[in-house]
Scaffold this motif. Structure first.
Motif, PDB file in Angstrom:
ATOM      1  N   PRO A  32      12.501  44.989  -7.861  1.00  0.00           N
ATOM      2  CA  PRO A  32      13.047  45.368  -9.169  1.00  0.00           C
ATOM      3  C   PRO A  32      12.033  45.037 -10.268  1.00  0.00           C
ATOM      4  N   ALA A  33      11.888  45.940 -11.247  1.00  0.00           N
ATOM      5  CA  ALA A  33      10.910  45.725 -12.320  1.00  0.00           C
ATOM      6  C   ALA A  33      11.185  44.418 -13.068  1.00  0.00           C
ATOM      7  N   GLU A  34      12.461  44.009 -13.095  1.00  0.00           N
ATOM      8  CA  GLU A  34      12.837  42.793 -13.845  1.00  0.00           C
ATOM      9  C   GLU A  34      12.187  41.533 -13.262  1.00  0.00           C
ATOM     10  N   ARG A  35      11.709  41.628 -12.029  1.00  0.00           N
ATOM     11  CA  ARG A  35      11.089  40.430 -11.433  1.00  0.00           C
ATOM     12  C   ARG A  35       9.685  40.166 -11.966  1.00  0.00           C
ATOM     13  N   LEU A  36       9.062  41.180 -12.566  1.00  0.00           N
ATOM     14  CA  LEU A  36       7.632  41.074 -12.879  1.00  0.00           C
ATOM     15  C   LEU A  36       7.277  40.116 -14.028  1.00  0.00           C
ATOM     16  N   PRO A  37       8.018  40.115 -15.140  1.00  0.00           N
ATOM     17  CA  PRO A  37       7.568  39.301 -16.274  1.00  0.00           C
ATOM     18  C   PRO A  37       7.370  37.831 -15.893  1.00  0.00           C
ATOM     19  N   GLY A  38       6.221  37.293 -16.291  1.00  0.00           N
ATOM     20  CA  GLY A  38       5.940  35.876 -16.048  1.00  0.00           C
ATOM     21  C   GLY A  38       5.323  35.581 -14.692  1.00  0.00           C
ATOM     22  N   LEU A  39       5.284  36.573 -13.789  1.00  0.00           N
ATOM     23  CA  LEU A  39       4.722  36.308 -12.459  1.00  0.00           C
ATOM     24  C   LEU A  39       3.203  36.458 -12.465  1.00  0.00           C
ATOM     25  N   ARG A  40       2.551  35.630 -11.657  1.00  0.00           N
ATOM     26  CA  ARG A  40       1.116  35.818 -11.406  1.00  0.00           C
ATOM     27  C   ARG A  40       0.999  36.660 -10.135  1.00  0.00           C
ATOM     28  N   VAL A  41       0.462  37.873 -10.300  1.00  0.00           N
ATOM     29  CA  VAL A  41       0.507  38.868  -9.215  1.00  0.00           C
ATOM     30  C   VAL A  41      -0.905  39.274  -8.793  1.00  0.00           C
ATOM     31  N   LEU A  42      -1.114  39.404  -7.481  1.00  0.00           N
ATOM     32  CA  LEU A  42      -2.342  39.999  -6.950  1.00  0.00           C
ATOM     33  C   LEU A  42      -2.007  41.341  -6.334  1.00  0.00           C
ATOM     34  N   ASP A  43      -2.761  42.372  -6.698  1.00  0.00           N
ATOM     35  CA  ASP A  43      -2.640  43.689  -6.072  1.00  0.00           C
ATOM     36  C   ASP A  43      -3.971  43.972  -5.373  1.00  0.00           C
ATOM     37  N   CYS A  44      -3.963  43.955  -4.041  1.00  0.00           N
ATOM     38  CA  CYS A  44      -5.200  44.128  -3.277  1.00  0.00           C
ATOM     39  C   CYS A  44      -4.943  44.984  -2.046  1.00  0.00           C
ATOM     40  N   PRO A  45      -5.479  46.189  -1.959  1.00  0.00           N
ATOM     41  CA  PRO A  45      -6.403  46.812  -2.894  1.00  0.00           C
ATOM     42  C   PRO A  45      -5.636  47.523  -4.009  1.00  0.00           C
ATOM     43  N   SER A  46      -6.262  47.572  -5.159  1.00  0.00           N
ATOM     44  CA  SER A  46      -5.596  48.164  -6.318  1.00  0.00           C
ATOM     45  C   SER A  46      -5.987  49.625  -6.524  1.00  0.00           C
ATOM     46  N   GLY A  47      -7.200  50.002  -6.062  1.00  0.00           N
ATOM     47  CA  GLY A  47      -7.630  51.395  -6.191  1.00  0.00           C
ATOM     48  C   GLY A  47      -7.601  51.848  -7.647  1.00  0.00           C
ATOM     49  N   PRO A  48      -7.565  53.163  -7.887  1.00  0.00           N
ATOM     50  CA  PRO A  48      -7.507  53.683  -9.255  1.00  0.00           C
ATOM     51  C   PRO A  48      -6.054  53.886  -9.670  1.00  0.00           C
ATOM     52  N   GLY A  49      -5.231  52.871  -9.466  1.00  0.00           N
ATOM     53  CA  GLY A  49      -3.803  52.972  -9.781  1.00  0.00           C
ATOM     54  C   GLY A  49      -3.501  52.326 -11.117  1.00  0.00           C
ATOM     55  N   SER A  50      -2.289  52.573 -11.611  1.00  0.00           N
ATOM     56  CA  SER A  50      -1.912  52.022 -12.929  1.00  0.00           C
ATOM     57  C   SER A  50      -1.013  50.798 -12.796  1.00  0.00           C
ATOM     58  N   PHE A  51      -0.853  50.250 -11.589  1.00  0.00           N
ATOM     59  CA  PHE A  51       0.025  49.093 -11.439  1.00  0.00           C
ATOM     60  C   PHE A  51      -0.477  47.903 -12.269  1.00  0.00           C
ATOM     61  N   VAL A  52      -1.787  47.658 -12.279  1.00  0.00           N
ATOM     62  CA  VAL A  52      -2.309  46.514 -13.050  1.00  0.00           C
ATOM     63  C   VAL A  52      -1.968  46.709 -14.530  1.00  0.00           C
ATOM     64  N   ALA A  53      -2.270  47.900 -15.060  1.00  0.00           N
ATOM     65  CA  ALA A  53      -2.008  48.168 -16.489  1.00  0.00           C
ATOM     66  C   ALA A  53      -0.517  48.093 -16.793  1.00  0.00           C
ATOM     67  N   GLU A  54       0.295  48.739 -15.962  1.00  0.00           N
ATOM     68  CA  GLU A  54       1.728  48.824 -16.265  1.00  0.00           C
ATOM     69  C   GLU A  54       2.439  47.484 -16.079  1.00  0.00           C
ATOM     70  N   SER A  55       2.073  46.731 -15.048  1.00  0.00           N
ATOM     71  CA  SER A  55       2.752  45.442 -14.848  1.00  0.00           C
ATOM     72  C   SER A  55       2.298  44.431 -15.895  1.00  0.00           C
ATOM     73  N   THR A  56       1.037  44.529 -16.324  1.00  0.00           N
ATOM     74  CA  THR A  56       0.555  43.651 -17.403  1.00  0.00           C
ATOM     75  C   THR A  56       1.344  43.947 -18.684  1.00  0.00           C
ATOM     76  N   ALA A  57       1.547  45.233 -18.956  1.00  0.00           N
ATOM     77  CA  ALA A  57       2.297  45.623 -20.159  1.00  0.00           C
ATOM     78  C   ALA A  57       3.733  45.110 -20.099  1.00  0.00           C
ATOM     79  N   ARG A  58       4.248  44.871 -18.884  1.00  0.00           N
ATOM     80  CA  ARG A  58       5.625  44.366 -18.725  1.00  0.00           C
ATOM     81  C   ARG A  58       5.670  42.844 -18.610  1.00  0.00           C
TER      82      ARG A  58
END
Ligand SMILES: C[S@@+](CC[C@H](N)C(=O)[O-])C[C@H]1O[C@@H](n2cnc3c(N)ncnc32)[C@H](O)[C@@H]1O
Length: 248
Positions: A32-58
């Protein structure tokens, strides 16, 4: 007579620099997206995806890792566009297997992810949110991340004979075990790996997913397969279309 190897649904010509939007990540990993705020997250491999940008914004503190982040942005953009095109063409060859996916919308989503990645990348590089590194060796301390995500590398890029899509894959069983251990080493909370099935015409649980479970359980992890809602074609049943979750 030796048994015939199962037939792959499709293969690719090389490693694909291919990324996705946040919605795909939430579905793949049953998060659930609600879990993301405040978490320290690793995305590996991240590729040319927007998860880093979008989860940072959240409000998450996300680091994306990919060996290709050593390259300049214009090279990454050209490679990303080429690889999205190549992957979609290979999927179109088996369109009937992807009847649950609108391939034009699928492609448009990957190109949006690429654009969002490109817009975030210069600031992200200087803030240390995109890092060039390769499994099975990551430049992070033990138990650094609350949540570690890894999609479409392990299992998917194994050799077709073992259920993957990459002919002559360099990613052996030993590489998988070492990489899973390394992802787990950096994790203090939860590790999620997706997908966990073969990419054969008739999919099954990837045999190396079970071996990864055994290895991480030997290290004290608790493993379970959690159903995913991600549409991946090939009529993957709920029980097969699952993310491997490892907790302490
Ligand atoms: C298909 S993309 C997956 C990206 C994203 N996780 C997703 O699901 O859309 C696979 C990525 O793995 C990266 N890669 C290749 N070898 C790697 C390695 N040894 N360690 C980490 N990433 C690697 C590639 O550069 C590529 O960007």
């Amino acid at each position: 007579m030796a048994p015939q190897a199962p037939s792959p649904l499709f293969t690719v010509d090389g490693m694909q620099f291919f990324g996705r939007e946040l919605g795909d990540y939430l579905a793949m990993f049953s998060l659930p997206a609600e879990r993301l705020p405040g978490l320290r997250v690793l995305d590996c491999p991240s590729g040319p995806g927007s998860f880093v940008a979008e989860s940072t914004a959240r409000g998450a503190c996300t680091v994306g890792v990919d060996p290709l982040y050593a390259q300049p942005l214009d090279v990454l953009l050209a490679r990303g566009r080429r690889d999205v095109q190549h992957t979609i063409e290979r999927m179109q060859l088996k369109a009937s297997a992807f009847a649950d996916i609108d391939l034009a919308a699928y492609q448009a989503s990957k190109l949006r992810a690429l654009d969002r990645f490109a817009a975030d990348y210069p600031a992200g590089i200087s803030e240390g949110r995109y890092l060039a590194a390769s499994l099975p060796a990551l430049p992070f301390p033990d138990r650094h991340f609350d949540l570690v995500l890894s999609a479409h590398l392990l299992f998917t890029y194994s050799d077709p004979a073992h259920g993957g899509i990459l002919p002559d894959s360099p990613f052996s069983l030993e590489w998988h075990l070492r990489s899973a251990e390394e992802l787990w080493r950096t994790c203090r909370g939860e590790l999620r790996l997706y997908p966990t099935t073969t990419r054969w015409e008739t999919p099954s649980r990837h045999a190396w997913a079970e071996r990864v479970c055994e290895r991480l359980e030997a290290l004290g992890g608790r493993t379970r397969f959690e159903p995913s809602t991600f549409a991946r074609g090939n009529h993957a049943s709920d029980s097969l279309n699952a993310c491997l979750v490892v907790t302490r």
